[in-house]
Design an enzyme around this catalytic site. Structure first.
Site, PDB file in Angstrom:
ATOM      1  N   SER A   1      -8.519  -0.570  21.806  1.00 17.77           N
ATOM      2  CA  SER A   1      -7.176  -0.822  21.294  1.00 17.77           C
ATOM      3  C   SER A   1      -6.906  -2.303  21.139  1.00 17.77           C
ATOM      4  O   SER A   1      -7.438  -3.128  21.891  1.00 17.77           O
ATOM      5  CB  SER A   1      -6.153  -0.232  22.275  1.00 17.77           C
ATOM      6  OG  SER A   1      -4.862  -0.717  22.001  1.00 17.77           O
TER       7      SER A   1
ATOM      8  N   TYR B   1      -2.643   1.020  31.397  1.00 23.75           N
ATOM      9  CA  TYR B   1      -3.286   1.629  30.212  1.00 23.75           C
ATOM     10  C   TYR B   1      -4.127   0.566  29.504  1.00 23.75           C
ATOM     11  O   TYR B   1      -5.303   0.773  29.215  1.00 23.75           O
ATOM     12  CB  TYR B   1      -2.222   2.191  29.262  1.00 23.75           C
ATOM     13  CG  TYR B   1      -2.702   2.330  27.848  1.00 23.75           C
ATOM     14  CD1 TYR B   1      -2.425   1.347  26.894  1.00 23.75           C
ATOM     15  CD2 TYR B   1      -3.465   3.421  27.452  1.00 23.75           C
ATOM     16  CE1 TYR B   1      -2.892   1.457  25.594  1.00 23.75           C
ATOM     17  CE2 TYR B   1      -3.929   3.539  26.153  1.00 23.75           C
ATOM     18  CZ  TYR B   1      -3.642   2.544  25.237  1.00 23.75           C
ATOM     19  OH  TYR B   1      -4.108   2.644  23.943  1.00 23.75           O
TER      20      TYR B   1
ATOM     21  N   LYS C   1      -8.483   0.089  28.881  1.00 28.62           N
ATOM     22  CA  LYS C   1      -9.218  -0.200  27.638  1.00 28.62           C
ATOM     23  C   LYS C   1     -10.066  -1.457  27.835  1.00 28.62           C
ATOM     24  O   LYS C   1     -11.238  -1.513  27.468  1.00 28.62           O
ATOM     25  CB  LYS C   1      -8.234  -0.408  26.475  1.00 28.62           C
ATOM     26  CG  LYS C   1      -7.427   0.822  26.102  1.00 28.62           C
ATOM     27  CD  LYS C   1      -8.313   1.968  25.626  1.00 28.62           C
ATOM     28  CE  LYS C   1      -7.483   3.126  25.111  1.00 28.62           C
ATOM     29  NZ  LYS C   1      -8.327   4.284  24.718  1.00 28.62           N
TER      30      LYS C   1
END
Ligand code: WQD
Length: 351
Positions: free
Chosen positions: A137, A162, A166
């Protein structure tokens, strides 16, 4: 070095393949002649998506699709999948993805996202499979120093668990290749995936109140929400609202098919930005969606959301030059397809 094999002879394991981006990618892979195995625990997806996939690709291509309802972290279940199908490539989507939720549930996010990745690559190694595409991302770039973002732009500390998952999974996969150069790793850094399959049969189906802008706008457009809450209009942008690089989910899915073809017969670690190169503001999204649905969409201005960056958008020239991939759809296409999906599926797949 991965063995160079034709699509028709390639089995691709897609973790999280029942989800929003995963299901659209499965459609592209089946239409490209690949054999596809999906592992998904359905914690944020519906098995009904597979009926829609079959309708879109047809029975012959759908015969090349196998689905296992399982947690990627379940080593025995995953080993069984590898024993039965010997996947040649893996596309790894499975993971929790709500930014706000990750702040309140760090243990669940690290255990699930990092844990399932470590189990996955260990089982891959045990079965001699070393080719993986990871769903990363743009969040790994943090708050950009300059725009547009290229793959050489510095990774920044994440602003939520989150984003850290990644960030860390990119590092784990890079370290795998350092330890064993046979590993064949592609890191795809998505910008903001929106839209839906043009057929209107598949689309974004978040559980509960949508965290992301466009599903919230879509639910407001069908009257499920009273108004869009615009998180801040005092940013240093043309209309004061946040700017993002929105990319059609079908363009994104085709980016995965392009990466599969590009990595065939290679090894190494390669990063690609998958975006459009165009920044669009929150108010511009609301305006485009109003045009798509044919009526005004009410909104209210709220304070900024913590953790949001002012703007980000991509330089995608590397994907174009190396993989021959470039986004084809524009914001009006994305809003048109999102509205088509939402208006025909007001309660998503469970409707
Ligand atoms: C976009 C813009 C908000 C909701 C995150 C992750 C990314 C990816 C997509 C998962 C911002 C504004 C939003 C709302 C608003 N992850 N907004 N009202 O935060 O850019 O990216 O989701 O798929 O990795 O980082 O996406 O859609 O939440 O926000 O005004 O109700 O819309 O402030 O400017 P974001 P988003």
């Amino acid at each position: 070095m991965s063995e160079k094999i034709a699509a028709q002879d390639t089995c691709v394991l897609v973790t999280g393949g029942a989800g929003f981006i995963g299901s659209h990618t499965v459609v592209e892979l089946l239409q490209g002649g690949y054999r596809v195995v999906v592992v998904d625990d359905l914690s944020n997806a519906s098995a009904k998506v597979f009926d829609r996939i079959r309708t879109i690709v047809g029975d012959e291509a759908a015969a090349n699709l196998t689905f296992y309802e399982a947690d990627v972290n379940d080593r025995a279940a995953l080993s069984k999948v590898f024993d039965e199908h010997q996947p040649d490539r893996v596309i790894h989507f499975a993971g929790y993805k709500a930014v706000g939720e990750s702040v309140s549930k760090p243990i669940e996010y690290y255990a699930n996202n990092i844990g399932n990745t470590l189990t996955l690559v260990d089982v891959m190694r045990e079965h001699g499979c070393t080719s993986i595409i990871f769903s990363s991302s743009a969040t790994v770039y943090g708050d950009p120093d300059s725009l547009p973002l290229t793959e050489k732009s510095p990774k920044k500390p994440a602003t939520n668990p989150y984003g850290w998952t990644k960030w860390m999974i990119e590092q784990i996969l890079t370290d795998l290749h350092t330890a064993d150069p046979a590993w064949n790793v592609v890191l795809l850094r998505y910008f903001n995936p929106i839209g839906a399959h043009p057929s209107g049969l598949m689309g974004e189906d978040p559980k509960g109140i949508p965290n992301n802008l466009v599903p919230y706008v879509a639910q407001t457009a069908i009257g499920k929400r009273d108004a869009v809450h615009v998180f801040g209009n005092d940013y240093d942008t043309p209309d004061g609202t946040g700017v993002r690089d929105y990319i059609h989910v079908v363009d994104l899915a085709r980016g995965h098919a392009a990466a599969l073809a590009w990595m065939n017969g290679r090894s190494g670690v390669e990063v690609f930005n998958l975006g459009t190169g165009t920044g669009t503001s929150v108010l511009q999204i609301i305006e485009a969606f109003s045009k798509a649905c044919g009526h005004e969409i009410p909104y209210v201005i709220e304070p900024r959301r913590s953790g949001d960056v002012t703007a980000n958008y991509a330089d995608c020239s590397k994907a174009r030059e190396l993989m021959g991939w470039e986004a084809q759809f524009d914001i009006d296409d994305m809003c048109r397809d999102s509205w088509n999906w939402q208006s025909h599926n007001p309660d998503g797949y469970e409707g």
